[in-house]
Design a protein around this motif. Structure first.
Motif, short mmCIF file in Angstrom:
data_model
loop_
_atom_site.label_atom_id
_atom_site.label_comp_id
_atom_site.label_asym_id
_atom_site.label_seq_id
_atom_site.Cartn_x
_atom_site.Cartn_y
_atom_site.Cartn_z
N UNK A 127 0.85 -1.18 0.00
CA UNK A 127 0.00 0.00 0.00
C UNK A 127 0.89 1.24 0.00
N UNK A 128 0.65 2.18 -0.90
CA UNK A 128 1.47 3.40 -0.98
C UNK A 128 1.33 4.25 0.27
N UNK A 129 2.30 5.12 0.44
CA UNK A 129 2.32 6.02 1.59
C UNK A 129 1.99 7.43 1.11
N UNK A 130 1.13 8.13 1.81
CA UNK A 130 0.74 9.49 1.43
C UNK A 130 1.86 10.48 1.75
N UNK A 155 4.66 5.85 -4.36
CA UNK A 155 5.82 5.02 -4.01
C UNK A 155 7.16 5.69 -4.27
N UNK A 156 7.17 6.75 -5.07
CA UNK A 156 8.41 7.40 -5.47
C UNK A 156 8.30 8.89 -5.17
N UNK A 157 9.03 9.34 -4.15
CA UNK A 157 8.94 10.71 -3.71
C UNK A 157 10.30 11.38 -3.71
N UNK A 158 10.25 12.72 -3.74
CA UNK A 158 11.41 13.55 -3.45
C UNK A 158 11.07 14.33 -2.19
N UNK A 159 12.03 14.46 -1.30
CA UNK A 159 11.82 15.24 -0.08
C UNK A 159 12.96 16.23 0.07
N UNK A 160 12.60 17.45 0.42
CA UNK A 160 13.59 18.47 0.78
C UNK A 160 13.30 18.81 2.23
N UNK A 178 15.87 9.40 7.58
CA UNK A 178 15.50 7.99 7.42
C UNK A 178 15.06 7.37 8.74
N UNK A 179 15.72 7.75 9.83
CA UNK A 179 15.31 7.25 11.15
C UNK A 179 13.90 7.71 11.49
N UNK A 215 11.98 1.11 1.63
CA UNK A 215 12.14 -0.22 1.04
C UNK A 215 10.93 -1.11 1.23
N UNK A 216 10.00 -0.66 2.04
CA UNK A 216 8.76 -1.42 2.27
C UNK A 216 7.59 -0.61 1.76
N UNK A 217 6.90 0.05 2.68
CA UNK A 217 5.76 0.89 2.32
C UNK A 217 6.20 2.04 1.42
#
Length: 77
Positions: free
Chosen positions: A1-4, A31-36, A55-56, A63-65
């Motif tokens: 399931x994708x993450x919002x 499933x594929x995001x960019x974050x600043x 990442x923490x 690698x999962x959701x």
């Protein structure tokens, strides 16, 4: 399931309260995001340490959701 995108931003802000977070859905698939992520608390940290903090904050969802995250971190100017 994708993450919002809002969920990703909320998780980062919860762990890094001073963060200014911008999330972009790169593929429109959740499933594929960019974050600043810009935070004063990153000052004095290496880029690797900054990215590890983000990442923490995501609590092992990479690698999962959350399949892919193009991550840019910085301190405010």
């Amino acid at each position: 399931m994708p993450m919002a995108a809002d969920d990703i931003a909320d998780m980062i802000r919860a762990a890094i309260p001073d963060a200014d977070v911008e999330i972009t859905d790169l593929a429109g698939d959740g499933d594929h995001y960019a974050a600043r992520v810009v935070a004063e608390s990153f000052r004095g940290m290496s880029r690797v340490a900054q990215q590890r903090a983000v990442y923490a904050a995501l609590g092992g969802r990479m690698g999962g959701v959350l399949h892919a995250l193009q991550l840019t971190t910085a301190v405010p100017n």
